[in-house]
Design a protein around this motif. Structure first.
Motif, PDB file in Angstrom:
ATOM      1  N   VAL A 128       0.840  -1.196   0.000  1.00  0.00           N
ATOM      2  CA  VAL A 128       0.000   0.000   0.000  1.00  0.00           C
ATOM      3  C   VAL A 128       0.875   1.246   0.000  1.00  0.00           C
ATOM      4  O   VAL A 128       1.826   1.364   0.775  1.00  0.00           O
ATOM      5  N   LEU A 129       0.533   2.159  -0.879  1.00  0.00           N
ATOM      6  CA  LEU A 129       1.199   3.459  -0.946  1.00  0.00           C
ATOM      7  C   LEU A 129       0.155   4.517  -0.627  1.00  0.00           C
ATOM      8  O   LEU A 129      -0.816   4.689  -1.368  1.00  0.00           O
ATOM      9  N   HIS A 130       0.330   5.213   0.484  1.00  0.00           N
ATOM     10  CA  HIS A 130      -0.576   6.302   0.872  1.00  0.00           C
ATOM     11  C   HIS A 130       0.024   7.623   0.395  1.00  0.00           C
ATOM     12  O   HIS A 130       1.067   8.056   0.902  1.00  0.00           O
ATOM     13  N   LEU A 131      -0.596   8.262  -0.574  1.00  0.00           N
ATOM     14  CA  LEU A 131      -0.085   9.533  -1.083  1.00  0.00           C
ATOM     15  C   LEU A 131      -0.415  10.666  -0.119  1.00  0.00           C
ATOM     16  O   LEU A 131      -1.498  10.691   0.473  1.00  0.00           O
ATOM     17  N   PRO A 132       0.495  11.630   0.021  1.00  0.00           N
ATOM     18  CA  PRO A 132       0.256  12.733   0.966  1.00  0.00           C
ATOM     19  C   PRO A 132      -0.806  13.717   0.498  1.00  0.00           C
ATOM     20  O   PRO A 132      -1.351  14.477   1.308  1.00  0.00           O
ATOM     21  N   GLU A 133      -1.101  13.719  -0.797  1.00  0.00           N
ATOM     22  CA  GLU A 133      -2.141  14.594  -1.338  1.00  0.00           C
ATOM     23  C   GLU A 133      -2.801  13.908  -2.518  1.00  0.00           C
ATOM     24  O   GLU A 133      -2.244  12.989  -3.117  1.00  0.00           O
ATOM     25  N   ASN A 134      -4.007  14.355  -2.831  1.00  0.00           N
ATOM     26  CA  ASN A 134      -4.730  13.788  -3.964  1.00  0.00           C
ATOM     27  C   ASN A 134      -4.108  14.277  -5.267  1.00  0.00           C
ATOM     28  O   ASN A 134      -3.963  15.472  -5.484  1.00  0.00           O
ATOM     29  N   VAL A 135      -3.737  13.333  -6.142  1.00  0.00           N
ATOM     30  CA  VAL A 135      -3.061  13.706  -7.382  1.00  0.00           C
ATOM     31  C   VAL A 135      -3.842  13.319  -8.623  1.00  0.00           C
ATOM     32  O   VAL A 135      -3.461  13.675  -9.734  1.00  0.00           O
TER      33      VAL A 135
ATOM     34  N   GLY B 138       9.436   5.521 -21.649  1.00  0.00           N
ATOM     35  CA  GLY B 138       9.083   6.617 -20.761  1.00  0.00           C
ATOM     36  C   GLY B 138       7.597   6.904 -20.697  1.00  0.00           C
ATOM     37  O   GLY B 138       7.184   8.072 -20.584  1.00  0.00           O
ATOM     38  N   LEU B 139       6.779   5.870 -20.747  1.00  0.00           N
ATOM     39  CA  LEU B 139       5.328   6.063 -20.744  1.00  0.00           C
ATOM     40  C   LEU B 139       4.848   6.459 -19.358  1.00  0.00           C
ATOM     41  O   LEU B 139       5.158   5.793 -18.365  1.00  0.00           O
ATOM     42  N   GLN B 140       4.090   7.547 -19.310  1.00  0.00           N
ATOM     43  CA  GLN B 140       3.549   8.080 -18.061  1.00  0.00           C
ATOM     44  C   GLN B 140       2.154   8.633 -18.337  1.00  0.00           C
ATOM     45  O   GLN B 140       1.866   9.113 -19.432  1.00  0.00           O
ATOM     46  N   TYR B 141       1.292   8.578 -17.319  1.00  0.00           N
ATOM     47  CA  TYR B 141      -0.050   9.128 -17.444  1.00  0.00           C
ATOM     48  C   TYR B 141      -0.050  10.597 -17.033  1.00  0.00           C
ATOM     49  O   TYR B 141       0.551  10.972 -16.021  1.00  0.00           O
ATOM     50  N   ALA B 142      -0.722  11.429 -17.827  1.00  0.00           N
ATOM     51  CA  ALA B 142      -0.785  12.867 -17.558  1.00  0.00           C
ATOM     52  C   ALA B 142      -1.953  13.169 -16.617  1.00  0.00           C
ATOM     53  O   ALA B 142      -2.897  12.388 -16.513  1.00  0.00           O
ATOM     54  N   PRO B 143      -1.914  14.308 -15.937  1.00  0.00           N
ATOM     55  CA  PRO B 143      -3.050  14.702 -15.101  1.00  0.00           C
ATOM     56  C   PRO B 143      -4.287  14.984 -15.948  1.00  0.00           C
ATOM     57  O   PRO B 143      -4.191  15.260 -17.144  1.00  0.00           O
ATOM     58  N   GLY B 144      -5.460  14.932 -15.325  1.00  0.00           N
ATOM     59  CA  GLY B 144      -6.694  15.294 -16.000  1.00  0.00           C
ATOM     60  C   GLY B 144      -7.453  14.095 -16.534  1.00  0.00           C
ATOM     61  O   GLY B 144      -6.987  12.946 -16.464  1.00  0.00           O
ATOM     62  N   LEU B 145      -8.638  14.363 -17.064  1.00  0.00           N
ATOM     63  CA  LEU B 145      -9.457  13.314 -17.660  1.00  0.00           C
ATOM     64  C   LEU B 145      -8.856  12.848 -18.987  1.00  0.00           C
ATOM     65  O   LEU B 145      -8.037  13.532 -19.581  1.00  0.00           O
ATOM     66  N   TYR B 146      -9.300  11.690 -19.431  1.00  0.00           N
ATOM     67  CA  TYR B 146      -8.876  11.092 -20.710  1.00  0.00           C
ATOM     68  C   TYR B 146      -7.374  10.824 -20.741  1.00  0.00           C
ATOM     69  O   TYR B 146      -6.746  10.855 -21.792  1.00  0.00           O
ATOM     70  N   GLU B 147      -6.821  10.534 -19.575  1.00  0.00           N
ATOM     71  CA  GLU B 147      -5.392  10.260 -19.470  1.00  0.00           C
ATOM     72  C   GLU B 147      -5.002   8.955 -20.153  1.00  0.00           C
ATOM     73  O   GLU B 147      -3.839   8.753 -20.492  1.00  0.00           O
ATOM     74  N   ASP B 148      -5.983   8.057 -20.362  1.00  0.00           N
ATOM     75  CA  ASP B 148      -5.694   6.782 -21.023  1.00  0.00           C
ATOM     76  C   ASP B 148      -5.297   6.964 -22.481  1.00  0.00           C
ATOM     77  O   ASP B 148      -4.514   6.172 -23.020  1.00  0.00           O
TER      78      ASP B 148
END
Length: 325
Positions: A61-68, A175-185
């Protein structure tokens, strides 16, 4: 090193989370780790994750310090993954029995491809739906592997993160990474599909895709749905830096326009007051990325519909809705 790393981003899903985790931990194939990312969920989801981790050492489990947000929560889990293959599972969905064993067998039979795609079924509060529209494509692939350049029809597979197993070294290499926001897929799916040398399919329902009556952000009308434009701009910025992928630009432009039109047509996404602005964004995107005169049809693509000339696919929709530039 486990065979699979299953990344589960978690936010406001305490009513669904146990079913999700049980569907993974109850799989007959047990060579996996679960990386559950608590995206600063305000409900009891974090405590549920800790409970599962305490009794099953395959759960981390990874608990993030803020909602990202969903995309960056996936990235955080990916950074800690150790498996040969990475799978993403949304925490309000769940796996069907035997999925991981079937995925492991197909990966072995196809020589560890870059990507393996499997099917899903939509589940509603009143019951389960039928096979997805991708079922015929998945069946047609058989045991063969392919690349998108030779088989562009496979870009029509469902545009999500959770119906695929990605070879982790392939994901990291590019280097595949998901961007912030909707439709990140969208940008990650299309970028990975055109980069992959070998893609395989599994003609099997692997995910029960829950259709929530409320709480699903993708089905909440608002300006956030305009996120689709920077997401696809990011994809085309990447393509501009890769002349070796020029062959993919017309296909991906067609897919981008089709996706934007789908969002525009949904009353649960774009509000009536925003439709004119959304339509103008589509027109602007089209003008920026379509060369004068359109794209030539590459050799070997006879029969592939390109729909990228002046009679763009949104023209008839715009006329019916009374939209203007």
């Amino acid at each position: 090193m486990p065979r699979f790393s299953i990344i589960v981003p978690v936010y406001k899903v305490q009513g669904f989370l146990r079913e999700c985790l049980d569907s993974v931990l109850g799989q007959s194939h047990g060579d996996f780790e679960v990386i559950a990312v608590d995206d600063r969920s305000p409900d009891g989801s974090g405590a549920i994750l800790d409970e599962y981790a305490a009794r099953d050492d395959r759960v981390r489990v990874l608990h993030l310090p803020e909602n990202v947000g969903l995309g960056r929560a996936r990235n955080a889990g990916l950074a800690r993954a150790a498996g040969d293959y990475v799978l993403f599972l949304d925490s309000d969905d769940h796996y069907t029995p035997g999925l991981l064993a079937a995925v492991a067998a197909r990966l072995a039979a196809t020589g560890d491809p870059d990507i393996l795609v499997f099917d899903h079924v939509r589940t509603h509060w009143w019951g389960r739906g039928g096979r997805s529209e991708a079922a015929d494509l998945l069946a047609a692939a058989g045991l063969e592997t392919f690349g998108i350049r030779e088989s562009p029809q496979y870009l029509n597979l469902f545009l999500v993160a959770w119906n695929k197993a990605y070879r982790r070294s392939f994901f990291q290499e590019h280097g595949l990474q998901y961007a912030p926001g909707l439709y990140e897929d969208a940008p990650v799916t299309y970028r990975s599909m055109v980069l992959a040398d070998r893609i395989a399919c599994l003609d099997r329902i692997g995910v029960e895709y829950r259709q929530r009556r409320q709480g699903a952000i993708t089905k909440t009308p608002g300006r956030r749905h305009f996120d689709i434009f920077p997401q696809y701009e990011g994809l085309f910025t990447f393509l501009e830096q890769r002349p070796d992928l020029d062959w993919a630009r017309p296909l991906l432009l067609e897919r981008a326009l089709d996706h934007m039109l789908f969002v525009l047509a949904r009353e649960d996404r774009v509000r009536p007051a925003d439709r004119g602005d959304f339509y103008r964004e589509i027109r602007s995107f089209h003008r920026r990325h379509l060369p004068e005169g359109g794209f030539p049809l590459p050799d070997g693509w006879r029969g592939v519909e390109m729909r990228l000339l002046a009679s763009a696919p949104y023209a008839s929709y715009a006329a019916a809705r009374g939209l203007r530039d």
